[in-house]
Write an enzyme that holds these catalytic residues in place. Structure first.
Site: not given
Length: 465
Positions: A318-320
């Site tokens: 989700w972060h990257g």
């Protein structure tokens, strides 16, 4: 429009004055709506239309979902949201990895005649709208709001770009009674001042110092690499918690009490506790909408560990769109698995109780967080392992670049001090009695030192997500 910029200060001041100039709730809502539209459009006007389109599509599913409780409808709208997120955020990641495996020119992104731009805040508003839709399906939303209020809920500009991730209960009850008290004003101003100090004085300055190290780690020695890693943990904390403080402070000045996102996480005595205090709204989102639906801990021990691993792997992605973020999520999943397994077997590696052993447990937990943070910040997996290698073997740099200990340590200490300020229940009584005077002094001192110690005005780290 960065929260710590002069432009945002002028923008917020104008919106605030207009907002409280009207007694009518309707006019206040419209002022917030217009301000939120302008705020998002200031980044990229075309993507405002894209965001409004996503809001409209989701809204069209709400009443049918509330009426029928259809899993098929829920699956359709969740897939639409995930496909939208996937195309913009993970298209190049998937294509590049497929090209690496197959060597098919079809997946060679360097030959593409188009370029996909990542919309601002797509990860945050996607999770927020998905939570609302799922809560409607579960019957946790008492009444479906009209389209105007639903749009305002998703576009509310203080928290739009980087959270906290709100639920319906965090917003709509306050919308029914837009009032503000003196305590909220004091708290809001304090949070804005605290967040601005964290960002401008600590995060930006640490970023200026450590960014070159992570960009070219092989030019630095072991000491510099370790110091850069420590510095990054305090940079990302000061940056993200600083944004959250400003967001919560601005929301309070409009009469909204949005969720807390940090609660002195680096004072945690184990990783489970840390994840109850770090990025709190993301952690609860992952638990409520991924971990529990997978079965949570109400299944076999093996299945529980698998559920936890899947949850943190998805949280990392989700972060990257990078293998480093997946490694970061899996690292925390592994830490939690080991902690849980040892706890169930009654095994204690470190004793409990006493200030000394409490300090040791806090240091150990922070060290695990720091280890995983290397994955989070490194440009690739190879650089991550180079950092790890440097912790155990003396690295002779290719060049003589160094990260100055004397420059970095004061900002790290500053981060620790601001971190301690997140435990307001521990403030002495004299602070509570003199909070107005102390707030005024805090803001004046902060304004005076900004000129000498402010960084170069970097974007917030989580704007990239």
């Amino acid at each position: 429009m960065i929260f710590t910029s002069t432009l945002f200060f002028v923008f917020f001041l104008i919106v605030y004055v207009l907002y409280w100039s009207w007694e009518s709730r309707k006019y206040r809502e419209w002022i917030l709506m217009i301000a939120s539209l302008v705020f998002y459009a200031s980044w990229n006007p075309p993507f405002l239309l894209h965001l409004l389109g996503i809001v409209l599509v989701n809204y069209l599913f709400l009443k049918p979902l509330a009426r029928t409780k259809s899993k098929k409808l829920l699956l359709i709208i969740v897939l639409i949201d995930l496909i939208n997120l996937g195309i913009f955020k993970y298209f190049y990641f998937v294509s590049d990895n497929l090209f690496y495996v197959t060597h098919w020119s079809l997946f060679d992104t360097s030959t593409f005649s188009f370029r996909i731009i990542l919309p601002l805040a797509i990860s945050f508003y996607t999770f927020q709208v998905m939570a609302f839709v799922i809560d409607v399906y579960r019957g946790k939303v008492d009444e479906i709001p009209n389209f105007f209020h639903f749009t305002l809920f998703l576009l509310f500009f203080p928290q739009l770009v980087a959270g906290p991730i709100m639920r319906a209960a965090d917003f709509f009850p306050r919308l029914e009674n837009l009032r503000i008290h003196k305590t909220a004003i004091y708290t809001g101003l304090f949070l804005i001042g605290l967040g601005a100090c964290k960002k401008i004085l600590i995060a930006d300055n640490l970023g200026t110092l450590i960014d070159p190290v992570f960009l070219r780690p092989r030019e630095y020695g072991s000491g510099s690499l370790l110091l850069a890693t420590i510095g990054f943990t305090w940079q990302v904390y000061s940056d993200f918690s600083g944004y959250t403080d400003v967001a919560r402070g601005c929301a309070l000045l409009f009469g909204f009490n949005i969720p807390r996102n940090f609660n002195a996480p680096f004072f945690s005595k184990n990783i489970h506790e840390l994840w109850r205090k770090w990025h709190i709204t993301l952690g609860t989102w992952l638990k409520d909408y991924i971990y529990i639906p997978l079965g949570g801990s109400k299944v076999s021990e093996v299945r529980t560990n698998v559920n936890q691993t899947i949850t943190f792997a998805l949280g990392g992605l989700w972060h990257g769109a990078n293998w480093t973020f997946l490694a970061w999520g899996l690292s925390h999943g592994l830490f939690l698995f080991v902690e849980r397994s040892l706890q169930r077997k009654g095994i204690r590696i470190l004793p409990e109780g006493g200030k000394f052993w409490t300090g040791v447990r806090i240091f150990w937990t922070y060290s695990l967080f720091m280890f995983a943070a290397v994955f989070f910040r490194s440009l690739n997996i190879q650089d991550s392992f180079f950092f790890f290698q440097s912790w155990f073997y003396q690295i002779r740099p290719e060049q003589t670049a160094t990260l100055s200990f004397n420059l970095a340590i004061p900002y790290i200490i500053g981060g620790v001090i601001f971190h301690a300020a997140e435990a307001p229940k521990q403030y002495p009584r004299w602070f509570q009695r003199n909070r107005v005077k102390l707030l005024l002094a805090f803001l004046i001192i902060g304004a005076l030192i900004f000129g000498n110690y402010a960084g170069k005005g970097q974007d917030f780290i989580y704007f990239a997500f």
